[in-house]
Design a protein around this motif. Structure first.
Motif, PDB file in Angstrom:
ATOM      1  N   GLN B  79       8.242   6.528   2.018  1.00 19.98           N
ATOM      2  CA  GLN B  79       8.714   5.271   2.604  1.00 19.98           C
ATOM      3  C   GLN B  79       7.591   4.248   2.604  1.00 19.98           C
ATOM      4  N   GLY B  80       6.379   4.701   2.919  1.00 21.67           N
ATOM      5  CA  GLY B  80       5.236   3.791   2.923  1.00 21.67           C
ATOM      6  C   GLY B  80       4.903   3.318   1.525  1.00 21.67           C
ATOM      7  N   ARG B  83       7.671   1.128   0.264  1.00 24.31           N
ATOM      8  CA  ARG B  83       7.967   0.068   1.239  1.00 24.31           C
ATOM      9  C   ARG B  83       9.464  -0.054   1.448  1.00 24.31           C
ATOM     10  N   ARG B 216      -4.805   4.952   4.228  1.00 20.78           N
ATOM     11  CA  ARG B 216      -5.398   3.632   4.073  1.00 20.78           C
ATOM     12  C   ARG B 216      -4.671   2.782   3.030  1.00 20.78           C
ATOM     13  N   ASP B 219      -1.335   1.612   4.324  1.00 20.63           N
ATOM     14  CA  ASP B 219      -1.523   0.469   5.226  1.00 20.63           C
ATOM     15  C   ASP B 219      -1.667  -0.810   4.408  1.00 20.63           C
ATOM     16  N   ALA B 220      -2.524  -0.747   3.379  1.00 18.07           N
ATOM     17  CA  ALA B 220      -2.772  -1.934   2.551  1.00 18.07           C
ATOM     18  C   ALA B 220      -1.493  -2.381   1.856  1.00 18.07           C
ATOM     19  N   LEU B 221      -0.661  -1.424   1.455  1.00 14.38           N
ATOM     20  CA  LEU B 221       0.577  -1.760   0.743  1.00 14.38           C
ATOM     21  C   LEU B 221       1.577  -2.517   1.615  1.00 14.38           C
ATOM     22  N   THR B 222       1.345  -2.520   2.938  1.00 11.23           N
ATOM     23  CA  THR B 222       2.185  -3.334   3.822  1.00 11.23           C
ATOM     24  C   THR B 222       2.221  -4.771   3.327  1.00 11.23           C
ATOM     25  N   LEU B 223       1.145  -5.207   2.667  1.00  9.01           N
ATOM     26  CA  LEU B 223       1.026  -6.591   2.193  1.00  9.01           C
ATOM     27  C   LEU B 223       1.602  -6.778   0.795  1.00  9.01           C
ATOM     28  N   ARG B 272       8.350   5.833  13.837  1.00  9.87           N
ATOM     29  CA  ARG B 272       7.776   4.518  13.495  1.00  9.87           C
ATOM     30  C   ARG B 272       7.526   3.637  14.714  1.00  9.87           C
ATOM     31  N   GLY B 276       3.488   2.003  16.305  1.00  7.69           N
ATOM     32  CA  GLY B 276       3.296   0.610  15.939  1.00  7.69           C
ATOM     33  C   GLY B 276       3.598   0.337  14.483  1.00  7.69           C
ATOM     34  N   ALA B 277       4.428   1.181  13.875  1.00  8.12           N
ATOM     35  CA  ALA B 277       4.903   0.993  12.495  1.00  8.12           C
ATOM     36  C   ALA B 277       3.805   1.087  11.444  1.00  8.12           C
ATOM     37  N   GLN B 278       2.597   1.474  11.852  1.00  9.18           N
ATOM     38  CA  GLN B 278       1.491   1.511  10.891  1.00  9.18           C
ATOM     39  C   GLN B 278       1.611   2.762  10.012  1.00  9.18           C
TER      40      GLN B 278
END
Lengths: 275, 336
Positions: B79-80, B83, B216, B219-223, B272, B276-278
């Motif tokens: 999922q991460g 996205r 890590r 997390d970066a892929l959130t953007l 999630r 904090g959804a991180q």
């Protein structure tokens, strides 16, 4: 030493040459506005300069060939703010801005004092400190844009490249963004930002790079780059150029005659808002 | 609740359910008696109890824990990476490939001739499927399109594997084989031995190790992919670790347990909001939640209908689907 140096940079996407032999350099203290019509190759030029796309020609970040830099090394030399304002998960604004610190942190390490200070400074500059604990996805479009600007600022790279960072911001925040970028340049960093608002670009950028069909048509101070003839040739618009409060000012008036739809010409002075 | 408190609470829950799984079963052993027999073995005086505990219940509980953790962890990782909150461990073909491999051994009778043929063929099937997906998803580009091509390749390979599995079922040599195939596909942990644990656990552990490195980058892929690359993420390596980690762990899990649905989808959703959804903080939480869900469902299977051999995969889907519906309902209310 220049922060960014491009020499004959060319990029082909899907067999089409999108960027064609562009050479330019950005030095500490430069605030360069990248202008040009839709599809001129502005985004592609910036992505290729950062090593995010394969390209031919020379591209150096801080004097080093981009292809020889590891992703974290590259990230410590240049921050990138893409046009797509993607925030995939409802993480807090503070967490999101903190992602900009990734290239400076060792894997698994907690945030250092310097990391925290950089995040706080970036949030203050982008005027998002009051949202710190809110989920980033719950903000308005303009607020999200500012949060992402803060993320790029938190990266504290000597060069900041931004793709249409002012789009979707209200006038006050557009000007605040320009002030922020000017301040970064005054601190000895470099900024390259693509823009469609020629007025904003003319007033705030130290130099403008005008791109048309992948080629660099002009590169220099706004007053030299922005001429009526050039804007008519590249954008197909008639513009009025003024000098207001010590800076050039551009007002697009209409499309040049050859492109304007016939109906408008026929309607003549009787049209609403005409002459 | 802070992140550590969430993880501690989840770990305690998993430990309690693990103990409950060990003390649940038709052998009529008391809880204390059973745990004593497990600890002391035949030396404790009750050889039959020791055998039940060590050869039946312990492997079952270990597999429940490991399979659940695999599903939760790989669900959160995919999922991460993609996205997309609808991604689940089966998406990249590993479970469909494992199912096909396993079903073929039942179809050919190999599974009856050699006990480990089934899980081994399952692993092989998972590897073939994932190799096909990575080959289809194409060469590495610096960025752009990476996640989408992976989804499309995964859907294509999964469909092909499912079609071949249906063909095997269609052409099954006799009704018994057909029933066996269908029952196996429903997913279960009944009568798994320590051999299954020894076979599957190393692959699952390898997968966990690969997936644990993703935090890590996720997390970066959130953007988005472009921005993630620009803050120092190696997208090609991230994708390789996500795909291989999922393939190894989910392939091994499916090989020993069959397809157990919804855990990989629901566990990340449940956790999630608590982290904090991180994405990086979601990985361990979803792994523990997945373990708790499978252990709980496997206990429920034995309590609800001890005589009927209710299948684990049926129960997780029965509980999971309405629950997922409720999650969607709640999310919809929050969005509008």
């Amino acid at each position: 030493m220049s922060l960014l140096a491009l020499e004959g940079l060319s990029v082909s996407l899907g067999g089409r040459r999108v960027v064609d032999g562009v050479s330019l350099a950005v030095a500490p203290g430069d605030f360069v506005g990248l202008i040009g019509p839709n599809g001129a190759g502005k985004s592609t030029l910036m992505r290729a300069a950062l090593g995010l796309l394969p390209a031919a020609g020379g591209r150096r970040l801080g004097g080093e060939d981009v292809a020889r830099l590891s992703p974290p090394e590259r990230a410590r030399r240049a921050a990138w703010l893409p046009q797509e304002r993607e925030i995939a998960w409802p993480v807090s604004v503070q967490t999101l801005v903190g992602l900009g610190r990734a290239p400076w942190r060792r894997p698994g390490a907690a945030f250092s004092e310097a990391d925290r200070a950089a995040v706080a400074d970036a949030m203050a500059r982008a005027d998002v400190a009051r949202f710190a604990d809110r989920p980033a996805t719950a903000l308005s479009g303009g607020e999200r844009a500012r949060v992402l600007i803060a993320r790029a600022l938190a990266q504290a790279a000597p060069l900041v490249m931004a793709d249409e960072p002012a789009a979707g911001l209200d006038p006050a925040h557009q000007i605040a963004l320009m002030e922020t970028f000017s301040a970064l340049a005054a601190e000895g960093r470099g900024v390259v930002a693509s823009m469609h608002d020629l007025g904003l670009a003319a007033r705030w950028c130290g130099r403008l790079a005008l791109l048309d069909a992948g080629r660099l048509v002009a590169f220099g101070p706004p007053a030299e780059v922005l001429t009526e003839a050039r804007l008519a040739a590249v954008y197909g618009v008639r513009c009025r150029l003024d000098w207001i409060e010590g800076a050039p000012s551009v007002t697009p008036l209409g499309r040049t005659a050859k492109d304007a739809p016939a109906t408008l010409e026929l309607s003549g002075p009787a049209a609403p808002g005409g002459s | 609740m802070s992140g550590r408190a969430v993880l501690a609470a989840l770990a305690a829950l998993v430990a309690a359910l693990f103990a409950l799984s060990l003390t649940t079963g038709p052998a009529g052993l008391g809880a204390w008696e059973g745990l004593r027999a497990l600890a002391l073995g035949a030396d404790g005086g009750d050889a039959a109890a020791a055998l039940v505990m060590r050869e039946l219940r312990l492997p079952r509980a270990i597999l429940g824990l490991a399979v659940g953790a695999t599903l939760g962890l790989s669900g959160a990782a995919l999922q991460g990476y993609l996205r997309n909150p609808l991604a689940e461990p089966g998406l990249i073909g590993a479970s469909a490939g494992a199912t096909l491999g396993a079903v073929l051994t039942i179809h050919t009778g190999l599974a009856a001739a050699f006990a480990l043929a089934l899980p081994l063929a399952g692993l092989g099937g998972a590897l073939v499927a994932v190799a096909a997906v990575t080959a289809l998803a194409g060469g590495e580009r610096p960025s752009g399109g990476g996640a989408l091509t992976l989804i499309l390749a995964g859907v294509a390979v999964t469909s092909l594997m499912a079609a071949l599995t249906s063909l095997a079922l269609n052409l099954s040599p006799n009704p018994f084989a057909a029933v066996e195939i269908v029952f196996w596909m429903l997913g279960s942990l009944t009568d798994r031995s320590m051999l299954h644990v020894q076979l599957a656990l190393p692959f699952m552990a390898l997968g966990w190790a690969l997936l644990a490195t993703l935090g890590r980058g996720l997390d970066a892929l959130t953007l988005g992919e472009d921005a993630a690359a620009s803050i120092g993420t190696n997208l090609a390596r991230l994708r390789l670790c996500a795909v291989l980690g999922t393939a190894a762990s989910v392939g091994a899990a499916t090989s020993v347990s069959g397809a157990i649905g919804f855990v990989g989808l629901v566990a990340p959703h449940l956790m999630r909001p608590l982290v904090g959804a991180q994405p990086s903080r979601l990985l361990p939480a979803a792994a523990l939640a997945g373990a708790a869900l499978v252990l709980a469902a496997d206990v429920a299977v034995r309590l609800i209908a001890p005589e009927r051999d209710l299948k684990l995969g049926v129960v997780t889907a029965l509980i999971g689907a309405p629950f997922f519906l409720w999650l969607v309902w709640r999310a919809r209310e929050r969005l509008t």
